[in-house]
Write a protein that holds these residues in place. Structure first.
Motif, PDB file in Angstrom:
ATOM      1  N   MET A   1       0.850  -1.193   0.000  1.00  0.00           N
ATOM      2  CA  MET A   1       0.000   0.000   0.000  1.00  0.00           C
ATOM      3  C   MET A   1       0.889   1.248   0.000  1.00  0.00           C
ATOM      4  N   THR A   2       0.680   2.127  -0.962  1.00  0.00           N
ATOM      5  CA  THR A   2       1.478   3.341  -1.068  1.00  0.00           C
ATOM      6  C   THR A   2       1.055   4.343  -0.002  1.00  0.00           C
ATOM      7  N   GLN A   3       2.013   4.800   0.770  1.00  0.00           N
ATOM      8  CA  GLN A   3       1.749   5.773   1.821  1.00  0.00           C
ATOM      9  C   GLN A   3       1.921   7.189   1.283  1.00  0.00           C
ATOM     10  N   ILE A   4       0.903   8.018   1.462  1.00  0.00           N
ATOM     11  CA  ILE A   4       0.950   9.407   1.024  1.00  0.00           C
ATOM     12  C   ILE A   4       0.947  10.294   2.259  1.00  0.00           C
ATOM     13  N   LYS A   5       1.976  11.067   2.423  1.00  0.00           N
ATOM     14  CA  LYS A   5       2.088  11.953   3.575  1.00  0.00           C
ATOM     15  C   LYS A   5       1.687  13.370   3.193  1.00  0.00           C
ATOM     16  N   SER A   6       1.606  14.229   4.174  1.00  0.00           N
ATOM     17  CA  SER A   6       1.378  15.639   3.896  1.00  0.00           C
ATOM     18  C   SER A   6       2.728  16.310   3.648  1.00  0.00           C
ATOM     19  N   PHE A   7       2.697  17.464   3.004  1.00  0.00           N
ATOM     20  CA  PHE A   7       3.934  18.199   2.744  1.00  0.00           C
ATOM     21  C   PHE A   7       4.618  18.568   4.063  1.00  0.00           C
ATOM     22  N   ASP A   8       3.853  19.031   5.036  1.00  0.00           N
ATOM     23  CA  ASP A   8       4.437  19.422   6.326  1.00  0.00           C
ATOM     24  C   ASP A   8       5.089  18.245   7.022  1.00  0.00           C
ATOM     25  N   ASP A   9       4.468  17.066   6.934  1.00  0.00           N
ATOM     26  CA  ASP A   9       5.064  15.869   7.544  1.00  0.00           C
ATOM     27  C   ASP A   9       6.420  15.567   6.913  1.00  0.00           C
ATOM     28  N   CYS A  10       6.507  15.739   5.602  1.00  0.00           N
ATOM     29  CA  CYS A  10       7.773  15.469   4.914  1.00  0.00           C
ATOM     30  C   CYS A  10       8.834  16.508   5.271  1.00  0.00           C
ATOM     31  N   ILE A  11       8.409  17.752   5.416  1.00  0.00           N
ATOM     32  CA  ILE A  11       9.345  18.793   5.859  1.00  0.00           C
ATOM     33  C   ILE A  11       9.874  18.443   7.248  1.00  0.00           C
ATOM     34  N   ASP A  12       8.999  17.952   8.118  1.00  0.00           N
ATOM     35  CA  ASP A  12       9.429  17.540   9.462  1.00  0.00           C
ATOM     36  C   ASP A  12      10.395  16.358   9.387  1.00  0.00           C
ATOM     37  N   MET A  13      10.118  15.412   8.474  1.00  0.00           N
ATOM     38  CA  MET A  13      11.013  14.264   8.301  1.00  0.00           C
ATOM     39  C   MET A  13      12.403  14.710   7.865  1.00  0.00           C
ATOM     40  N   ALA A  14      12.437  15.727   7.012  1.00  0.00           N
ATOM     41  CA  ALA A  14      13.722  16.230   6.523  1.00  0.00           C
ATOM     42  C   ALA A  14      14.516  16.895   7.641  1.00  0.00           C
ATOM     43  N   GLY A  15      13.822  17.369   8.671  1.00  0.00           N
ATOM     44  CA  GLY A  15      14.491  17.920   9.838  1.00  0.00           C
ATOM     45  C   GLY A  15      15.389  19.103   9.511  1.00  0.00           C
ATOM     46  N   ASN A  16      16.574  19.100  10.097  1.00  0.00           N
ATOM     47  CA  ASN A  16      17.522  20.194   9.885  1.00  0.00           C
ATOM     48  C   ASN A  16      18.429  19.967   8.685  1.00  0.00           C
ATOM     49  N   GLY A  17      18.223  18.840   7.991  1.00  0.00           N
ATOM     50  CA  GLY A  17      19.037  18.566   6.805  1.00  0.00           C
ATOM     51  C   GLY A  17      18.743  19.558   5.696  1.00  0.00           C
ATOM     52  N   LYS A  18      19.684  19.715   4.804  1.00  0.00           N
ATOM     53  CA  LYS A  18      19.513  20.644   3.685  1.00  0.00           C
ATOM     54  C   LYS A  18      18.351  20.184   2.810  1.00  0.00           C
ATOM     55  N   LYS A  19      17.534  21.125   2.382  1.00  0.00           N
ATOM     56  CA  LYS A  19      16.357  20.811   1.568  1.00  0.00           C
ATOM     57  C   LYS A  19      16.486  21.505   0.215  1.00  0.00           C
ATOM     58  N   HIS A  20      16.402  20.721  -0.839  1.00  0.00           N
ATOM     59  CA  HIS A  20      16.463  21.236  -2.202  1.00  0.00           C
ATOM     60  C   HIS A  20      15.090  21.081  -2.852  1.00  0.00           C
ATOM     61  N   LEU A  21      14.811  21.919  -3.831  1.00  0.00           N
ATOM     62  CA  LEU A  21      13.511  21.910  -4.503  1.00  0.00           C
ATOM     63  C   LEU A  21      13.693  21.704  -5.995  1.00  0.00           C
ATOM     64  N   MET A  22      12.822  20.887  -6.589  1.00  0.00           N
ATOM     65  CA  MET A  22      12.801  20.688  -8.040  1.00  0.00           C
ATOM     66  C   MET A  22      11.374  20.916  -8.524  1.00  0.00           C
ATOM     67  N   LEU A  23      11.213  21.901  -9.396  1.00  0.00           N
ATOM     68  CA  LEU A  23       9.887  22.297  -9.861  1.00  0.00           C
ATOM     69  C   LEU A  23       9.594  21.787 -11.264  1.00  0.00           C
ATOM     70  N   GLY A  24       8.392  21.277 -11.433  1.00  0.00           N
ATOM     71  CA  GLY A  24       7.897  20.902 -12.749  1.00  0.00           C
ATOM     72  C   GLY A  24       6.809  21.867 -13.179  1.00  0.00           C
ATOM     73  N   ASN A  25       6.168  21.561 -14.290  1.00  0.00           N
ATOM     74  CA  ASN A  25       5.190  22.465 -14.878  1.00  0.00           C
ATOM     75  C   ASN A  25       3.984  22.716 -13.979  1.00  0.00           C
ATOM     76  N   GLY A  26       3.734  21.788 -13.038  1.00  0.00           N
ATOM     77  CA  GLY A  26       2.606  21.954 -12.128  1.00  0.00           C
ATOM     78  C   GLY A  26       2.715  23.203 -11.271  1.00  0.00           C
ATOM     79  N   PHE A  27       3.937  23.666 -11.049  1.00  0.00           N
ATOM     80  CA  PHE A  27       4.164  24.891 -10.276  1.00  0.00           C
ATOM     81  C   PHE A  27       3.517  26.089 -10.975  1.00  0.00           C
TER      82      PHE A  27
END
Length: 348
Positions: free
Chosen positions: A1-27
């Motif tokens: 079963m594929t688990q879908i998290k919220s964006f905020d949950d994923c930001i919390d998972m990333a913690g203090n680590g460096k966060k990079h962004l990749m944008l596609g056409n949906g932006f």
């Protein structure tokens, strides 16, 4: 079963680590849904010959049509000893590239004021999640650039936005009237760059050697208007619009700016958030390069809409293959609608 998290949950998972962004056409589509989609762009094709191609293949998808033409060109080479048909197909490929640039510039919003203050502020809040990392975009349009520039003259609100372009002269002894006031990208002077246009952009031009960025500051003319004027003069932006991943990679290798952009993907660490991208096969050169070179990078992929929708199932299937091929790497899914990039929910 594929688990879908919220964006905020994923930001919390990333913690203090460096966060990079990749944008596609949906932006961009999320802001201007009636402009930045292939169906709308295809409606603005002026060339009768290119219109017929789209009708014959029965799709508004520029990259799909391009890929079919490239495949046809390869196949015909084995049958057409005179090169006649091959040359016709090659000419259509070149015309299709120019057509895509024309329709994007034609449909593009004219001024940054078409984005509201509320939308700018909402997008800034989203981008702040990635202020210590790099931002990569597949998009040709000016939307990200407009957002970054909107806050550029406000020290308390300014977002990191070093795209590597510099003024070539700072020598006080060069007479002001002789100084080159245009912005250029040069190998070795791009240190500190954090904004990357993976496949080029409307406002980036190259004459084969020199790479220049158009800007409002130098001429006082709206950037979208400058782009349209340049295209009318048969000066075309740096666009990678080839239909297959192999052809795109080959074009990237021939351009200093694009090859350095591509190479920079190798050194990112921590966490990568992919937003608004369908993980199309045409961009496998980018994702394969990231997966092969970033062993410990955690990748968060946005899914838009119902998980059962075909476009989401394609993404999930591809990511499952990544998990098998790159064991030990972390891939997570998040609901793209759980982050309100353009502040739509508060204005519903």
């Amino acid at each position: 079963m594929t688990q879908i998290k919220s964006f905020d949950d994923c930001i919390d998972m990333a913690g203090n680590g460096k966060k990079h962004l990749m944008l596609g056409n949906g932006f961009s589509i999320a802001l201007f849904p009636q402009i930045f989609n292939y169906k709308r762009l295809a409606e603005n094709i002026e060339s009768d010959r290119i219109k017929l191609l789209f009708e014959a293949i029965d799709t508004p998808d520029f990259e799909f049509v391009m890929r079919r033409l490239l495949e046809a060109e390869e196949i015909v080479k084995h049958y057409d000893s005179s090169d006649g048909i091959t040359n016709h197909i090659h000419n259509d490929i070149e015309e299709l590239k120019r057509t895509l640039i024309h329709v994007i510039s034609k449909c593009h919003p004219h001024k940054p004021s078409e984005i509201t203050e509320h939308q700018y502020s909402s997008c800034r809040k989203f981008l702040l999640n990635f202020e210590k990392g790099n931002t990569y975009t597949f998009n040709y349009d000016l939307i990200l650039y407009w957002v970054l520039m909107h806050f550029h003259d406000h020290p308390e609100l300014k977002l990191p936005c070093d795209d590597g372009f510099r003024y070539p002269y700072s020598d006080e002894y060069v007479p002001e009237e002789e100084r080159d006031l245009s912005l250029h990208w040069e190998i070795g002077r791009e240190r500190g760059q954090s904004i990357y246009y993976i496949h080029g952009a409307m406002h980036i031009f190259s004459d084969g050697s020199d790479i220049e960025k158009l800007s409002y500051t130098n001429l006082g003319v709206p950037l979208a208007e400058q782009v349209r004027q340049a295209i009318d003069e048969d000066r075309f932006p740096v666009f990678i619009s080839e239909g297959s991943t192999d052809h795109k990679l080959a074009r990237i290798k021939k351009n200093g700016y694009l090859s350095r952009t591509f190479s920079s993907l190798k050194s990112i660490t921590g966490n990568l958030f992919i937003f608004g991208h369908s993980i199309r096969d045409e961009d496998d050169h980018v994702f394969d390069f990231i997966n092969q070179n970033n062993k410990s990078l955690r990748v968060f992929i946005g899914l838009f809409g119902d998980i059962g929708e075909p476009h989401n199932q394609v993404i999930i299937s591809k990511v499952e293959k990544w998990r098998k091929s790159y064991r030990g790497k972390v891939f997570e899914f998040y609901d793209s609608s759980s982050v309100d990039v353009w502040g739509r929910s508060s204005h519903a």
